[in-house]
Scaffold this active site. Structure first.
Site, mmCIF file in Angstrom:
data_model
loop_
_atom_site.group_PDB
_atom_site.id
_atom_site.type_symbol
_atom_site.label_atom_id
_atom_site.label_comp_id
_atom_site.label_asym_id
_atom_site.label_seq_id
_atom_site.Cartn_x
_atom_site.Cartn_y
_atom_site.Cartn_z
ATOM 1 N N ASN A 9 0.881 -1.173 0.000
ATOM 2 C CA ASN A 9 0.000 0.000 0.000
ATOM 3 C C ASN A 9 0.914 1.217 0.000
ATOM 4 O O ASN A 9 1.463 1.583 1.032
ATOM 5 C CB ASN A 9 -0.891 -0.028 1.254
ATOM 6 C CG ASN A 9 -1.703 1.246 1.408
ATOM 7 O OD1 ASN A 9 -1.797 2.051 0.476
ATOM 8 N ND2 ASN A 9 -2.302 1.420 2.588
ATOM 9 N N TRP A 10 1.051 1.805 -1.174
ATOM 10 C CA TRP A 10 2.012 2.911 -1.306
ATOM 11 C C TRP A 10 1.492 4.205 -0.697
ATOM 12 O O TRP A 10 2.244 5.168 -0.564
ATOM 13 C CB TRP A 10 2.346 3.133 -2.783
ATOM 14 C CG TRP A 10 3.181 2.051 -3.399
ATOM 15 C CD1 TRP A 10 3.538 0.850 -2.834
ATOM 16 C CD2 TRP A 10 3.772 2.060 -4.711
ATOM 17 N NE1 TRP A 10 4.318 0.124 -3.712
ATOM 18 C CE2 TRP A 10 4.477 0.855 -4.871
ATOM 19 C CE3 TRP A 10 3.770 2.979 -5.756
ATOM 20 C CZ2 TRP A 10 5.174 0.530 -6.030
ATOM 21 C CZ3 TRP A 10 4.456 2.674 -6.926
ATOM 22 C CH2 TRP A 10 5.153 1.457 -7.055
ATOM 23 N N LYS A 11 0.207 4.255 -0.408
ATOM 24 C CA LYS A 11 -0.413 5.482 0.136
ATOM 25 C C LYS A 11 -0.120 6.664 -0.793
ATOM 26 O O LYS A 11 -0.029 6.478 -2.006
ATOM 27 C CB LYS A 11 0.055 5.711 1.575
ATOM 28 C CG LYS A 11 -0.109 4.445 2.428
ATOM 29 C CD LYS A 11 0.043 4.656 3.896
ATOM 30 C CE LYS A 11 -0.146 3.314 4.616
ATOM 31 N NZ LYS A 11 -0.154 3.448 6.061
ATOM 32 N N HIS A 94 -9.554 1.589 4.247
ATOM 33 C CA HIS A 94 -8.325 1.709 5.032
ATOM 34 C C HIS A 94 -8.560 2.631 6.223
ATOM 35 O O HIS A 94 -9.322 3.600 6.118
ATOM 36 C CB HIS A 94 -7.185 2.249 4.153
ATOM 37 C CG HIS A 94 -5.859 2.164 4.838
ATOM 38 N ND1 HIS A 94 -5.440 3.101 5.744
ATOM 39 C CD2 HIS A 94 -4.882 1.231 4.772
ATOM 40 C CE1 HIS A 94 -4.256 2.743 6.205
ATOM 41 N NE2 HIS A 94 -3.889 1.616 5.633
ATOM 42 N N GLU A 96 -6.906 4.944 7.448
ATOM 43 C CA GLU A 96 -6.637 6.368 7.197
ATOM 44 C C GLU A 96 -7.834 7.020 6.516
ATOM 45 O O GLU A 96 -8.122 8.195 6.745
ATOM 46 C CB GLU A 96 -5.351 6.516 6.357
ATOM 47 C CG GLU A 96 -4.118 6.264 7.218
ATOM 48 C CD GLU A 96 -2.941 5.646 6.481
ATOM 49 O OE1 GLU A 96 -2.903 5.689 5.239
ATOM 50 O OE2 GLU A 96 -2.055 5.109 7.170
ATOM 51 N N GLU A 166 -5.951 -4.769 10.242
ATOM 52 C CA GLU A 166 -4.896 -3.800 10.535
ATOM 53 C C GLU A 166 -5.222 -3.043 11.824
ATOM 54 O O GLU A 166 -6.022 -2.098 11.807
ATOM 55 C CB GLU A 166 -4.777 -2.780 9.398
ATOM 56 C CG GLU A 166 -4.403 -3.403 8.073
ATOM 57 C CD GLU A 166 -3.751 -2.381 7.151
ATOM 58 O OE1 GLU A 166 -2.602 -2.599 6.773
ATOM 59 O OE2 GLU A 166 -4.386 -1.361 6.846
ATOM 60 N N GLY A 172 2.142 2.269 10.714
ATOM 61 C CA GLY A 172 3.126 3.332 10.581
ATOM 62 C C GLY A 172 3.790 3.726 11.885
ATOM 63 O O GLY A 172 4.462 4.747 11.970
ATOM 64 N N SER A 212 2.917 -2.136 10.339
ATOM 65 C CA SER A 212 4.354 -2.250 10.603
ATOM 66 C C SER A 212 4.915 -3.640 10.315
ATOM 67 O O SER A 212 5.856 -4.088 10.962
ATOM 68 C CB SER A 212 4.681 -1.824 12.042
ATOM 69 O OG SER A 212 4.332 -0.461 12.241
ATOM 70 N N GLY A 233 2.671 -1.147 4.279
ATOM 71 C CA GLY A 233 2.779 0.271 3.962
ATOM 72 C C GLY A 233 4.235 0.671 3.782
ATOM 73 O O GLY A 233 4.833 0.490 2.724
ATOM 74 N N GLY A 234 4.825 1.208 4.843
ATOM 75 C CA GLY A 234 6.189 1.738 4.791
ATOM 76 C C GLY A 234 7.182 0.822 4.105
ATOM 77 O O GLY A 234 7.960 1.266 3.239
HETATM 78 P P1 PGA Z 1 2.543 0.248 7.640
HETATM 79 O O1 PGA Z 1 1.120 0.487 6.931
HETATM 80 O O2 PGA Z 1 3.059 -1.037 7.100
HETATM 81 O O3 PGA Z 1 3.359 1.436 7.246
HETATM 82 O O4 PGA Z 1 2.276 0.178 9.098
HETATM 83 C C1 PGA Z 1 0.245 -0.561 6.687
HETATM 84 C C2 PGA Z 1 -1.024 -0.036 6.074
HETATM 85 O O5 PGA Z 1 -1.423 1.086 6.430
HETATM 86 O O6 PGA Z 1 -1.653 -0.688 5.233
#
Ligand code: PGA
Length: 248
Positions: A9-11, A94, A96, A166, A172, A212, A233-234
């Protein structure tokens, strides 16, 4: 056997030049992947990603989709528009989006129906906040989010859906749920699926962990019996890190 699925997930990261570069770096590193591999890129990078992904094993994904087929929804993108660009997967709900853009269980459900209707596969995100966890509400929250997302969804459509568990406090933050904690909550989710559908459907559903997850902890998480993949994500923004997760 279910095929595990690792999705990046590149956001809101990676412009077109960066998209091309990252995919070119990543593709050879995941060429022998046993699992299904997806990258969910920003809308503006979809076309570049599609071209760069040609001939690779990595599938193209987006990060959101609107519920209406078309119309006066400034700033939104429809499922058919994604389909036209050869997008295969779309992330829905998601945390966010729930936190910053007013996404609700109802809107998640509507988006999911639109995605499935257009022939897209969906990664539906659920998970509790830290406050909810501390209040002992984790089971209730994930069950409510799951049931809300799947309201009116037929059993035959479940094969096009992946659930991503999640925990919001792990996204994050560098804090991961322990493999056991993640496994326990995913078991709760599977139990809810059993109630909604049946045992076979619950067993067949792929449920990812996200929050994470990285090169260091992926193999431990993926070793848990209930965890069928990861939403990353990251660690999906660096080719080597993402490849290490994929090749857990
Ligand atoms: P993260 O994000 O791996 O940076 O914690 C995961 C996500 O939001 O899908």
């Amino acid at each position: 056997m279910k095929r595990p699925i690792i999705a990046g997930n590149w956001k809101m990261n990676m412009n077109n030049a960066e998209t091309k570069k990252l995919i070119e770096e990543m593709a050879p590193l995941v060429a022998d992947a046993k699992c299904e591999v997806v990258v969910c890129v920003p809308f503006t990078s979809i076309d570049t990603a599609r071209k760069a992904l040609r001939g690779t094993k990595i599938k193209l994904g987006a990060q959101n989709v609107h519920w209406a087929p078309k119309g006066a929804f400034t700033g939104e993108i429809s499922a058919d528009m994604l389909k036209e660009l050869k997008v295969r997967y779309v992330i829905i709900g998601h945390s966010e989006r729930r936190q910053y853009f007013g996404e609700t269980d109802e809107s998640v459900n509507a988006r999911l129906k639109a995605a499935l209707g257009a022939g897209l596969k969906a990664i539906v995100c659920i998970g509790e906040t830290l406050a909810e966890r501390e209040a002992g509400q984790t089971k209730d929250v994930v069950t409510r989010q799951l049931c809300g997302a799947l309201e009116g969804i037929e059993k035959r459509d479940l094969k096009s859906i992946v659930i991503a568990y999640e925990p919001v406090w792990a996204i994050g933050t560098g804090k991961t749920a322990t493999p056991l904690e993640a496994n326990d909550t995913i078991r709760v989710i599977r139990k809810a699926l059993r109630k909604l559908y049946d045992r076979t459907a619950a067993k067949a559903m792929r449920i990812q962990y996200g929050g994470s997850m990285n090169a260091k902890n992926a193999s431990e998480l993926m070793a848990m019996p209930e965890i069928d993949g990861g939403l990353i994500g990251g660690a999906s923004l660096k080719a080597e890190d993402f490849a290490k997760v994929v090749n857990y």
